[in-house]
Enzyme design. Structure first.
Site, short mmCIF file in Angstrom:
data_model
loop_
_atom_site.label_atom_id
_atom_site.label_comp_id
_atom_site.label_asym_id
_atom_site.label_seq_id
_atom_site.Cartn_x
_atom_site.Cartn_y
_atom_site.Cartn_z
N HIS A 114 0.87 -1.17 0.00
CA HIS A 114 0.00 0.00 0.00
C HIS A 114 0.91 1.23 0.00
O HIS A 114 2.03 1.17 0.53
CB HIS A 114 -0.83 -0.06 1.29
CG HIS A 114 -1.90 0.96 1.42
ND1 HIS A 114 -1.65 2.25 1.81
CD2 HIS A 114 -3.25 0.86 1.25
CE1 HIS A 114 -2.80 2.91 1.86
NE2 HIS A 114 -3.78 2.09 1.53
N ASP A 191 3.00 -4.85 7.93
CA ASP A 191 1.74 -4.14 7.86
C ASP A 191 0.61 -5.17 7.98
O ASP A 191 0.36 -5.94 7.05
CB ASP A 191 1.65 -3.39 6.52
CG ASP A 191 0.30 -2.68 6.34
OD1 ASP A 191 -0.55 -2.77 7.23
OD2 ASP A 191 0.12 -2.04 5.28
N GLN A 194 -4.53 -5.62 6.79
CA GLN A 194 -5.49 -6.49 6.09
C GLN A 194 -5.50 -7.90 6.66
O GLN A 194 -6.26 -8.74 6.19
CB GLN A 194 -5.15 -6.55 4.59
CG GLN A 194 -5.33 -5.23 3.86
CD GLN A 194 -6.79 -4.85 3.68
OE1 GLN A 194 -7.69 -5.67 3.81
NE2 GLN A 194 -7.03 -3.57 3.38
N LYS A 217 -10.47 -1.25 10.31
CA LYS A 217 -10.72 -2.42 9.45
C LYS A 217 -11.06 -3.65 10.27
O LYS A 217 -11.35 -4.71 9.73
CB LYS A 217 -9.48 -2.69 8.58
CG LYS A 217 -9.16 -1.57 7.58
CD LYS A 217 -8.05 -2.01 6.66
CE LYS A 217 -7.30 -0.85 6.04
NZ LYS A 217 -8.06 -0.11 5.04
N CYS A 357 -4.71 2.48 -3.66
CA CYS A 357 -3.48 3.00 -3.07
C CYS A 357 -2.31 2.06 -3.33
O CYS A 357 -1.47 1.83 -2.46
CB CYS A 357 -3.63 3.23 -1.57
SG CYS A 357 -4.94 4.37 -1.17
#
Lengths: 404, 156
Positions: A114, A191, A194, A217, A357
């Protein structure tokens, strides 16, 4: 048990919400926790000597402990609150990257990052005259072991990797990446934005040096994020933002800083966000990751099966279901994703369209953009059926005009 | 958005997928790129002038049906017009999309471009419809500034 019933917005609106990769909907329990905080406990934590402020401090700090346990951090002060994953990543880039990267060092990230785990590293690389190298995906939208081992070298000081791609849904083998990077003397920043809504994260088992995620999220409110960092790393880093509550002594010309975690939490924090995140974690834990994975596996497999039947679609996902999470990117061949998304919207189906993104990934794939359906615990087979029906409608509208 | 066919109508579909205006001009006086970074729509507009008259226009690039059709239909509408007239039409089109101009008589001057009136019901797509129109605005502004610059020059 009907999970959808826990989410007021899904009762209030007749939609198939397939954009949880952008932000999840919020259960009643999270909405209530925030409202209860304002009704009963609102004061500025760490500031007042009176009982109410003490109580606000307590709920705020208890949530830190809850998050530490949730991701199995060794110390509660390894949990730093931020605005979102983007801010967490910027904090690392500024307070660790700019301070520790030197000329000709290498920073390695994947092509599926991202922008938030990409643009800050461009800044660090440019400022310090370091190199920014990319691990590319193979024809199966995955990072191969060979690619990982050829890109992470003895010169690599930082590896930034997304656990799950927000475009492809690919689950990266971060265990392997972390082990290999450590062997080469590099730190790894994961990261988890997700992944953490969908799978158990154990930072100690992973041996991640830094790990970031956004609350919104994973059922929590917008505007709250987390940075996890190993204590010895965070201890040696300079503060990112300066101001109230992050100091020890302030003189006219000099300041000494507070210890962890306050050092990285300048100014009044998003306390309602923290409370909401705590309630979101309670909700996730009451359901349990086993159950979450079971629900999602069923729904995502069904979606993949149904979408594969539509021969007018291009799908961008790995064939290995076990390496794939809850995101499916697709295009109607010859039709722009924005048009598809508008037609789906008219049918009450919410999908994202655009470059997500991730422009370098789009360029690598040779496309401008995709439609993306992303799933979460409240989605049902009916949502998938609505998606498929709407896609058929979109295709039929465009069919006679399509030139491929 | 209740009735999609009002936006994705025959004219818009035809122009978006098979536009005869999608080509390059031999010798363009102006070539300007317009883009919407968030959605990746990119068009390059080429313009040939004959004095104050828009003699020819063409475009290249890629994007959604609405941005592509809007560009193509704009070219049909503005070709052959003089600049003053073109500016009026541009202003009216932008006004229509922003729902500031609703008067039927006034909208008549848009010719085929009136086909986009219902895009105003899809707020997320307004910028797609306006991309080409803002790009031609930029070109005409540029020309105007050049004009004043050359006058300044003569007075030196």
């Amino acid at each position: 048990m009907n999970i959808k019933d826990d989410f007021p917005i899904l009762k209030n609106r007749n939609i198939a919400y397939l954009d949880s990769g952008a932000t999840s909907q919020k259960p009643q329990a999270v909405i209530d926790a925030i409202s209860e905080f304002y009704k009963k406990c609102n004061a500025n934590p760490h500031r007042g000597a009176y009982a109410l402020s003490q109580e606000a401090t307590e709920v705020y700090e208890n949530t830190r402990t809850k998050i530490a346990e949730f991701i199995n951090a060794k110390h509660r002060e390894e949990i730093i609150f931020s605005k979102n994953a983007t801010e967490s990543l910027n904090l690392i880039a500024y307070s660790y990257g700019l301070e520790n990267i030197e000329k000709d060092d290498e920073i390695v990230i994947s092509i599926m990052e991202h922008h938030s785990n990409l643009v800050p590293w461009q800044k660090v690389a440019k400022t310090k005259q370091a190199k920014l190298n990319y691990m590319y995906i193979n024809e199966n939208f995955e990072l191969s072991d060979e690619e990982i081992e050829s890109k992470i070298t003895d010169k690599t000081k930082i590896v930034g990797i997304t656990h799950v791609s927000n475009v492809l849904g690919t689950i990266n083998n971060i265990e392997k990446i972390i082990k290999y990077a450590h062997k080469k003397g590099a730190l790894v920043i994961v990261d988890a934005s997700q992944s953490i809504p969908h799978m158990k994260i154990d930072v100690q088992a992973l041996d991640a040096d830094f790990l970031v995620f956004s609350g919104h999220k994973m059922l929590a409110p917008l505007g709250i994020g987390v940075l996890y960092g190993k204590k010895e790393l965070l201890d040696n880093m300079t503060p990112f933002l300066m101001g109230g509550d992050m100091i020890e002594y302030v003189y006219e010309q000099d300041t000494t800083f507070a210890s962890l975690p306050n050092k990285f939490e300048a100014g009044t924090q998003n306390v309602e966000g923290v409370i909401g995140l705590g309630a979101a974690i309670d909700y996730i834990e009451s359901l349990g990751y086993d159950k979450i994975e079971q629900i999602e596996r069923e729904i995502v497999h069904y979606a993949i099966e149904e979408l594969r039947k539509l021969n007018f679609l291009d799908l961008y996902l790995t064939k290995n279901n076990e390496n794939h999470s809850a995101v499916i990117s697709f295009n109607i061949k010859g039709v722009h994703p924005h048009d598809v998304a508008s037609i789906l919207d008219a049918e009450g189906v919410c999908v994202r369209s655009g470059n997500h993104c991730a422009q370098p990934l789009m360029r690598f794939l040779g496309i401008d953009s995709t439609c993306r359906a992303s799933f979460y615990i409240y989605n049902t087979k009916e949502d998938v059926d609505r998606l498929v029906e709407a896609l058929n409608k979109a295709y039929n509208m465009f069919k006679k005009y399509i030139k491929i | 958005m209740d009735n999609l066919d009002e936006v994705y109508n025959e004219l818009i579909m035809e122009h978006s997928m098979n536009s005869y205006n999608k080509k390059h001009l031999d010798k363009a006086d102006y070539s300007e790129m317009g883009h919407n970074p968030n959605c990746g729509d990119e068009i390059t507009l080429e313009v040939k002038l004959d004095g104050d008259k828009i003699k020819d226009m063409a475009f290249s690039g890629h994007g959604c049906a609405i941005s592509q059709a809007s560009t193509s239909i704009m070219i049909d509408t503005l070709k052959g017009k003089d600049i003053k007239e073109a500016k009026e039409i541009i202003k009216t089109f932008i006004g229509m999309i922003k729902r500031e101009i609703k008067d039927e008589e006034e909208l008549k001057k848009l010719e085929d471009a009136i086909a986009f009136r219902n895009v105003s019901n899809m707020p997320a797509r307004v910028k797609c419809a306006l991309l080409a129109w803002h790009t031609i605005e930029d070109i005409l502004d540029k020309r105007e500034n050049e004009g004043t610059a050359s006058i300044d020059c003569c007075h030196k």
